[in-house]
Scaffold this active site. Structure first.
Site, PDB file in Angstrom:
ATOM      1  N   GLU A 260       0.651  -1.100  -0.029  1.00  0.00           N
ATOM      2  CA  GLU A 260      -0.188   0.084  -0.091  1.00  0.00           C
ATOM      3  C   GLU A 260       0.866   1.294  -0.189  1.00  0.00           C
ATOM      4  O   GLU A 260       2.139   1.285   0.605  1.00  0.00           O
ATOM      5  CB  GLU A 260      -0.928  -0.129   1.288  1.00  0.00           C
ATOM      6  CG  GLU A 260      -1.957  -1.147   1.510  1.00  0.00           C
ATOM      7  CD  GLU A 260      -2.838  -0.989   2.527  1.00  0.00           C
ATOM      8  OE1 GLU A 260      -2.954  -0.017   3.115  1.00  0.00           O
ATOM      9  OE2 GLU A 260      -3.505  -2.135   2.887  1.00  0.00           O
ATOM     10  N   LYS A 262       2.330   4.430   1.429  1.00  0.00           N
ATOM     11  CA  LYS A 262       2.687   4.652   2.937  1.00  0.00           C
ATOM     12  C   LYS A 262       2.416   6.351   2.774  1.00  0.00           C
ATOM     13  O   LYS A 262       3.488   7.240   2.495  1.00  0.00           O
ATOM     14  CB  LYS A 262       4.128   4.461   3.497  1.00  0.00           C
ATOM     15  CG  LYS A 262       4.131   4.879   4.880  1.00  0.00           C
ATOM     16  CD  LYS A 262       5.195   4.406   5.460  1.00  0.00           C
ATOM     17  CE  LYS A 262       5.352   4.571   6.826  1.00  0.00           C
ATOM     18  NZ  LYS A 262       5.300   5.682   7.663  1.00  0.00           N
ATOM     19  N   ARG A 267      -1.988   9.779  11.292  1.00  0.00           N
ATOM     20  CA  ARG A 267      -2.850   8.728  11.292  1.00  0.00           C
ATOM     21  C   ARG A 267      -4.136   9.025  12.115  1.00  0.00           C
ATOM     22  O   ARG A 267      -4.010   9.853  13.016  1.00  0.00           O
ATOM     23  CB  ARG A 267      -2.073   7.695  12.007  1.00  0.00           C
ATOM     24  CG  ARG A 267      -2.932   6.266  12.121  1.00  0.00           C
ATOM     25  CD  ARG A 267      -1.995   5.049  12.501  1.00  0.00           C
ATOM     26  NE  ARG A 267      -2.703   3.939  12.753  1.00  0.00           N
ATOM     27  CZ  ARG A 267      -1.901   2.836  12.816  1.00  0.00           C
ATOM     28  NH1 ARG A 267      -0.812   2.698  12.941  1.00  0.00           N
ATOM     29  NH2 ARG A 267      -2.475   1.581  12.941  1.00  0.00           N
ATOM     30  N   ARG A 282      -2.535   9.016  16.647  1.00  0.00           N
ATOM     31  CA  ARG A 282      -1.522   7.892  16.705  1.00  0.00           C
ATOM     32  C   ARG A 282      -1.445   7.846  18.227  1.00  0.00           C
ATOM     33  O   ARG A 282      -1.424   6.596  18.950  1.00  0.00           O
ATOM     34  CB  ARG A 282      -0.239   8.362  16.028  1.00  0.00           C
ATOM     35  CG  ARG A 282       0.852   7.365  16.373  1.00  0.00           C
ATOM     36  CD  ARG A 282       0.724   6.163  15.133  1.00  0.00           C
ATOM     37  NE  ARG A 282       2.046   5.281  15.423  1.00  0.00           N
ATOM     38  CZ  ARG A 282       2.107   4.333  16.352  1.00  0.00           C
ATOM     39  NH1 ARG A 282       1.067   4.313  17.089  1.00  0.00           N
ATOM     40  NH2 ARG A 282       3.415   3.706  16.362  1.00  0.00           N
ATOM     41  N   GLU A 312      -5.158   7.429   6.960  1.00  0.00           N
ATOM     42  CA  GLU A 312      -4.011   8.604   7.077  1.00  0.00           C
ATOM     43  C   GLU A 312      -4.683   9.690   6.364  1.00  0.00           C
ATOM     44  O   GLU A 312      -5.352   9.777   5.341  1.00  0.00           O
ATOM     45  CB  GLU A 312      -2.762   8.011   6.285  1.00  0.00           C
ATOM     46  CG  GLU A 312      -1.664   8.940   6.517  1.00  0.00           C
ATOM     47  CD  GLU A 312      -0.831   8.964   7.637  1.00  0.00           C
ATOM     48  OE1 GLU A 312      -0.980   7.944   8.389  1.00  0.00           O
ATOM     49  OE2 GLU A 312       0.276   9.361   7.945  1.00  0.00           O
ATOM     50  N   PHE A 352      -7.136   2.794   5.296  1.00  0.00           N
ATOM     51  CA  PHE A 352      -6.435   1.432   5.281  1.00  0.00           C
ATOM     52  C   PHE A 352      -6.646   0.300   6.142  1.00  0.00           C
ATOM     53  O   PHE A 352      -6.323  -0.958   6.082  1.00  0.00           O
ATOM     54  CB  PHE A 352      -4.888   1.553   5.135  1.00  0.00           C
ATOM     55  CG  PHE A 352      -4.458   2.302   6.307  1.00  0.00           C
ATOM     56  CD1 PHE A 352      -4.249   1.546   7.620  1.00  0.00           C
ATOM     57  CD2 PHE A 352      -3.826   3.631   6.311  1.00  0.00           C
ATOM     58  CE1 PHE A 352      -4.062   2.220   8.931  1.00  0.00           C
ATOM     59  CE2 PHE A 352      -3.459   4.069   7.365  1.00  0.00           C
ATOM     60  CZ  PHE A 352      -3.481   3.763   8.880  1.00  0.00           C
ATOM     61  N   ARG A 429       3.737  -3.734  17.744  1.00  0.00           N
ATOM     62  CA  ARG A 429       4.772  -3.452  16.341  1.00  0.00           C
ATOM     63  C   ARG A 429       5.243  -4.774  15.951  1.00  0.00           C
ATOM     64  O   ARG A 429       6.295  -5.144  16.722  1.00  0.00           O
ATOM     65  CB  ARG A 429       5.791  -2.325  16.625  1.00  0.00           C
ATOM     66  CG  ARG A 429       6.700  -1.839  15.493  1.00  0.00           C
ATOM     67  CD  ARG A 429       7.747  -1.030  16.098  1.00  0.00           C
ATOM     68  NE  ARG A 429       7.329   0.273  16.594  1.00  0.00           N
ATOM     69  CZ  ARG A 429       6.826   1.431  15.707  1.00  0.00           C
ATOM     70  NH1 ARG A 429       6.837   1.267  14.566  1.00  0.00           N
ATOM     71  NH2 ARG A 429       6.541   2.260  16.113  1.00  0.00           N
ATOM     72  N   LYS A 435       7.225  -1.592   7.189  1.00  0.00           N
ATOM     73  CA  LYS A 435       7.530  -0.167   6.245  1.00  0.00           C
ATOM     74  C   LYS A 435       8.728  -0.196   5.597  1.00  0.00           C
ATOM     75  O   LYS A 435       9.687  -0.654   6.054  1.00  0.00           O
ATOM     76  CB  LYS A 435       7.377   0.796   7.130  1.00  0.00           C
ATOM     77  CG  LYS A 435       8.253   1.199   8.524  1.00  0.00           C
ATOM     78  CD  LYS A 435       7.578   2.242   9.245  1.00  0.00           C
ATOM     79  CE  LYS A 435       8.506   2.039  10.443  1.00  0.00           C
ATOM     80  NZ  LYS A 435       8.241   3.262  11.639  1.00  0.00           N
TER      81      LYS A 435
HETATM   82  P1  ATP Z   1       6.675   6.284  10.878  1.00  0.00           P
HETATM   83  O1  ATP Z   1       7.546   6.991  11.891  1.00  0.00           O
HETATM   84  O2  ATP Z   1       7.390   5.569  10.116  1.00  0.00           O
HETATM   85  O3  ATP Z   1       5.807   7.273  10.098  1.00  0.00           O
HETATM   86  P2  ATP Z   1       5.085   5.334  13.036  1.00  0.00           P
HETATM   87  O4  ATP Z   1       6.313   4.986  14.109  1.00  0.00           O
HETATM   88  O5  ATP Z   1       4.321   6.600  13.350  1.00  0.00           O
HETATM   89  O6  ATP Z   1       5.810   5.441  11.658  1.00  0.00           O
HETATM   90  P3  ATP Z   1       4.623   2.885  11.988  1.00  0.00           P
HETATM   91  O7  ATP Z   1       3.577   1.854  12.428  1.00  0.00           O
HETATM   92  O8  ATP Z   1       6.000   2.547  12.330  1.00  0.00           O
HETATM   93  O9  ATP Z   1       4.135   4.179  12.806  1.00  0.00           O
HETATM   94  O10 ATP Z   1       4.480   3.301  10.442  1.00  0.00           O
HETATM   95  C1  ATP Z   1       3.108   3.143  10.174  1.00  0.00           C
HETATM   96  C2  ATP Z   1       2.572   4.486   9.758  1.00  0.00           C
HETATM   97  O11 ATP Z   1       2.510   4.944   8.632  1.00  0.00           O
HETATM   98  C3  ATP Z   1       1.236   4.383  10.396  1.00  0.00           C
HETATM   99  O12 ATP Z   1       1.213   4.956  11.725  1.00  0.00           O
HETATM  100  C4  ATP Z   1       0.392   5.512   9.467  1.00  0.00           C
HETATM  101  O13 ATP Z   1       0.548   6.842  10.124  1.00  0.00           O
HETATM  102  C5  ATP Z   1       1.107   5.625   8.465  1.00  0.00           C
HETATM  103  N1  ATP Z   1       0.508   4.916   7.199  1.00  0.00           N
HETATM  104  C6  ATP Z   1       0.521   5.730   6.007  1.00  0.00           C
HETATM  105  N2  ATP Z   1      -0.126   4.778   4.858  1.00  0.00           N
HETATM  106  C7  ATP Z   1      -0.308   3.791   5.497  1.00  0.00           C
HETATM  107  C8  ATP Z   1      -0.842   2.317   5.020  1.00  0.00           C
HETATM  108  N3  ATP Z   1      -1.205   2.280   3.976  1.00  0.00           N
HETATM  109  N4  ATP Z   1      -1.177   1.365   6.188  1.00  0.00           N
HETATM  110  C9  ATP Z   1      -0.706   1.605   7.330  1.00  0.00           C
HETATM  111  N5  ATP Z   1       0.052   2.622   7.819  1.00  0.00           N
HETATM  112  C10 ATP Z   1       0.096   3.820   7.004  1.00  0.00           C
END
Ligand code: ATP
Length: 594
Positions: A260, A262, A267, A282, A312, A352, A429, A435
Site C-alpha cells: 500500500e 505509505k 494517522r 496516533r 491517514e 487502510f 509493532r 514499512k
Molecule cells: P513512521 O514514523 O514511520 O511514520 P510510525 O512510527 O508513526 O511510523 P509505524 O507503524 O511504524 O508508525 O508506521 C506506520 C505509519 O504509517 C502508520 O502509523 C500510519 O500513520 C502511516 N501509514 C501511511 N499509510 C499507511 C498504510 N497504507 N497502512 C498503514 N499505515 C500507513
C-alpha cells in the site's frame, strides 16, 4: 481508603528503579485496595485521573504551586523559589516546609472552612479535588485551583503533600508505566503469563488501564475476557516494523504480499456511531475539533453508522489532484482559525483498515477479510477514499510499485502480510506490516523517533536557546529512556524557537528516574517530546547508554551525524524507536557492510 496508604506506597516506589521490586510493591498496594478504589488507585499511581485519551490537564505551572506552598506555610514566595532552585523538586519543597511548620499555619488559615485533621485525606478526597481542579476553567480559575490545592495541603501530611504537589505538576515520576501495572495485575489476578496476554488484550482494546484494573477487581479474569470494543473509546494502534531490503520483506511475508502507499500525513482512528464521530491520533489524543471536514465526511461516506476505521489524513491539492507534503498538513494543527484552515488546506483521508462494524469486532479477522469489508463500505465521495494497493510477488513489481508511491508524493510503502493469521494486532509493532521508506534506500540514512531528555545551551547566535539536545531511545523491556545521540543540526531558526519554548516548560532540576545517561546536560527535560531524526549510521559509543553492554562491555550504540527532521507531537515517548530496534538496525548494518 486513606490517601496516606497510597502516598506511603509512592515513597517505596520512589526509592527503587528495579522493575521487579516495583511489581512487588504494586501487588502490595492492590492487596490493600478496596474494589471501589481500584480505578482511582491505578490512575493516581500513573499520575493521572483518567484514561490517557481523555486529555485531562491540571493547568498548574511551577510558579502557581510555589505561591500555594508559600501561602500554606506562611513564608515568602522568594524563599520557596530559592529552596526549589536548591532542591529541584517542588514536591520535596512542600514536604520539607510542611514538616517544619507543621499544620499550625494552615490550621489557622482554614479554621473557618474545615474541621478536618492532618492525615485525614482519603483517596476520594484527593480524587474529587483533582477533578475539581481540572474542571475549573475560565475567569478566576487560577485562584479557584489554588484554593483547592491549599485546602488539600491543610489536611495533608508532609509525605502526602509531596505527592499531591508532584501530581498537579504532572511530575509524579515514579517510573511506573502501564506495562508494569499490567504485569502486577496479572500476578495478582491470574497465573502470570497467560493472564498477562489476556489483560494486555483488554488494555489494547480499551486504552484504559484504570478500567482494566477495575474490571479485574470486580469480575476477575472472566470479566477481562468479556471486555470488548466500544465506539468512542480508542483502540491502541497497530504499528509496523521496518526493513531495508525488498527481497527480505518478500521472504518474510511468504513470497507474496500486499503493498500500500505509505501516505505521509497524520494517522487517524475514526469512531462513528450515528451522528457522533470522534477522531483519535496516533497517541490516542482526540483530534476531532481540528478536522471538522473529516468528521462530516466520515459521517456521510460510510455505509454503516456503527463503525471504526483507520487511515491517514493527508493534505491534498484539489486542483492538481495530488498529495501535498506533511508540513502543509501540520498547519491544520491549531486551536483557532479552524474554519479558515479547512478552506485553505483541504485534506483527503486514505482508509487502510477497519476494526469494528455493527456490533462486531473485526480485530480477529485476517487483513484480507478486513480489507474486503472496508472496500464494500465506502460510498462515493471526495474526501474519504481507500488507500492505493497492489498484491506483488516479485522484487521487480515491488520496486516498480515503490517508485510509483514515491512519484505520487508518498514516503514509501507499507508491505502487509496477506496470509490467514493476520489479525489486527492492537498496540503491537510486529512484522505483519513492514514499512519501507525512501530514506532507507539512500545509503544508511534512516529515520528514528527519539525522546528529548536534556538540552545544552547554544553559543553565539544561539545563546539563550537550547542549541543541542540529548536524545534517547525507549527501552521497552525496562521501560526507561537510554541516550543515543546529541542532536544539534537540521533545525531552522523557527524550529529552534519552538524547541526552546516547548522544552523549557518541561525542564526538571534532576535527572528523571527513568532516564539513563552518562552525560549531564545543561538542563534535564522531562521525557515527553518525540522528535524524528535522520542519522548517517550507527556506531558503538562509550558515552551513550542505549543498548549498554549489548554489543561491547561499558559501551552503547549511538546514531552518527543525526539531523532533525520533524516534531512528532502525535507520538508518546513509549511509541518512540526502541532500544531493541536500534540493536537490530546496528546488526543489520554490520551484516550489510560485510
Ligand atoms: P513512521 O514514523 O514511520 O511514520 P510510525 O512510527 O508513526 O511510523 P509505524 O507503524 O511504524 O508508525 O508506521 C506506520 C505509519 O504509517 C502508520 O502509523 C500510519 O500513520 C502511516 N501509514 C501511511 N499509510 C499507511 C498504510 N497504507 N497502512 C498503514 N499505515 C500507513
Amino acid at each position: 481508603m486513606k490517601y496516606s496508604i497510597l502516598s506511603d506506597i509512592f515513597k517505596k516506589l520512589d526509592s527503587t528503579t528495579k522493575r521487579l521490586e516495583m511489581i512487588e510493591i504494586l501487588i502490595e498496594l492492590f492487596n490493600k485496595t478496596p474494589i471501589e478504589n481500584f480505578r482511582h488507585v491505578i490512575y493516581l499511581t500513573s499520575g493521572k485521573i483518567g484514561a490517557d485519551y481523555k486529555n485531562l490537564d491540571f493547568g498548574f505551572a511551577d510558579k502557581m504551586v510555589i505561591k500555594v506552598i508559600a501561602k500554606a506555610v506562611g513564608k515568602p514566595v522568594k524563599q520557596i523559589s530559592d529552596l526549589y532552585k536548591q532542591i529541584g523538586d517542588l514536591g520535596e519543597v512542600a514536604e520539607l516546609l510542611i514538616k517544619e511548620t507543621g499544620q499550625q499555619h494552615l490550621g489557622a488559615f482554614f479554621q473557618t472552612t474545615t474541621s478536618k485533621q492532618k492525615n485525614s485525606l482519603t483517596i476520594e478526597d484527593v480524587w474529587n479535588n483533582l477533578h475539581k481542579i481540572v474542571n475549573t476553567e475560565g475567569k478566576g480559575s487560577a485562584s479557584k485551583k489554588t484554593n483547592i490545592l491549599l485546602g488539600m495541603f491543610s489536611e495533608a501530611s508532609p509525605n502526602e503533600a509531596k505527592y499531591i504537589t508532584r501530581t498537579v505538576l504532572t511530575q509524579l515520576r515514579l517510573g511506573v508505566k502501564d506495562l508494569t501495572i499490567i504485569e502486577a495485575l496479572s500476578r495478582k489476578f491470574g497465573d502470570g503469563k497467560e493472564a498477562r496476554v489476556k489483560i494486555e488484550r483488554a488494555y489494547n482494546v480499551t486504552s484504559d488501564i484504570g478500567e482494566v484494573g477495575e474490571v479485574l477487581a470486580r469480575n476477575g479474569m472472566e470479566g477481562i475476557e468479556k471486555i470488548t470494543i466500544q465506539v468512542g473509546r480508542p483502540i491502541r494502534m497497530m504499528a509496523a516494523q521496518r526493513m531495508a531490503s525488498i527481497e527480505e520483506i518478500l521472504e518474510k511475508l511468504g513470497g507474496e504480499c500486499a503493498l500500500e502507499f505509505k501516505y505521509d500525513g497524520e494517522r487517524v482512528q475514526g469512531h462513528i456511531l450515528n451522528d457522533d464521530v470522534s477522531l483519535y491520533s496516533r497517541n490516542l489524543n482526540e483530534i476531532s475539533s481540528m478536522y471538522p471536514d473529516v468528521e462530516k465526511a466520515l459521517k456521510n461516506s460510510l455505509k454503516s453508522k456503527d463503525i471504526i476505521v483507520e487511515g491517514e489524513i493527508t493534505a491534498w491539492d484539489p486542483v492538481d489532484e495530488k498529495l501535498k507534503p506533511f508540513q502543509i498538513l501540520m498547519s491544520r494543527k491549531r486551536k483557532y482559525g479552524i474554519n479558515e484552515a479547512v478552506q485553505s488546506i483541504p485534506v483527503k483521508v486514505f482508509l487502510f483498515d477497519i476494526l469494528y462494524i455493527d456490533g462486531e469486532s473485526l480485530l480477529e479477522k485476517s487483513y484480507p477479510q478486513r480489507r474486503k469489508i472496508l472496500e464494500s463500505n465506502i460510498l462515493d465521495n471526495d474526501i474519504i477514499v481507500l488507500s492505493s494497493r497492489k498484491i506483488v510477488s516479485s522484487p521487480v513489481l515491488f520496486e516498480e510499485y515503490f517508485e510509483n508511491a514515491i512519484e505520487n508524493g508518498c514516503e514509501g510503502i507499507m508491505a502487509k502480510d496477506t496470509r490467514d493469521e493476520t489479525q489486527y494486532q492492537a498496540g503491537n509493532r510486529g512484522f505483519l506490516w513492514i514499512k519501507h521508506k525512501f530514506d532507507y534506500s539512500e545509503s544508511f540514512a534512516d529515520s528514528y523517533d527519539f525522546i528529548v531528555v536534556g538540552g545544552f545551551y547554544g553559543k553565539g547566535r544561539r545563546k539563550g536557546t537550547l542549541g543541542t539536545l540529548l536524545m534517547a531511545a525507549f527501552n521497552a523491556e525496562e521501560e526507561r529512556f537510554e541516550t543515543v545521540c546529541k542532536l544539534g543540526s537540521g533545525f531552522t531558526d523557527e524550529d529552534l524557537a519552538k524547541v526552546t519554548e516547548d522544552l523549557m516548560k518541561l525542564k526538571v532540576e534532576q535527572r528523571p528516574k527513568d532516564v539513563i545517561s552518562k552525560m549531564t546536560p545543561d538542563v534535564w527535560i522531562q521525557p515527553t517530546k518525540v522528535y524524528e531524526i535522520q542519522g548517517a549510521d550507527l556506531s558503538t559509543s562509550p558515552i551513550h547508554t542505549c543498548a549498554l553492554d549489548e554489543i561491547k562491555k561499558d559501551t552503547g550504540i549511538a546514531i552518527r551525524f543525526p539531523r532533525f527532521i520533524r516534531f512528532r507531537d502525535d507520538k508518546n515517548p513509549d511509541q518512540a524507536t526502541t532500544t531493541s530496534e536500534i540493536i537490530n538496525a546496528y546488526k543489520n548494518q554490520r551484516t550489510k557492510n560485510r
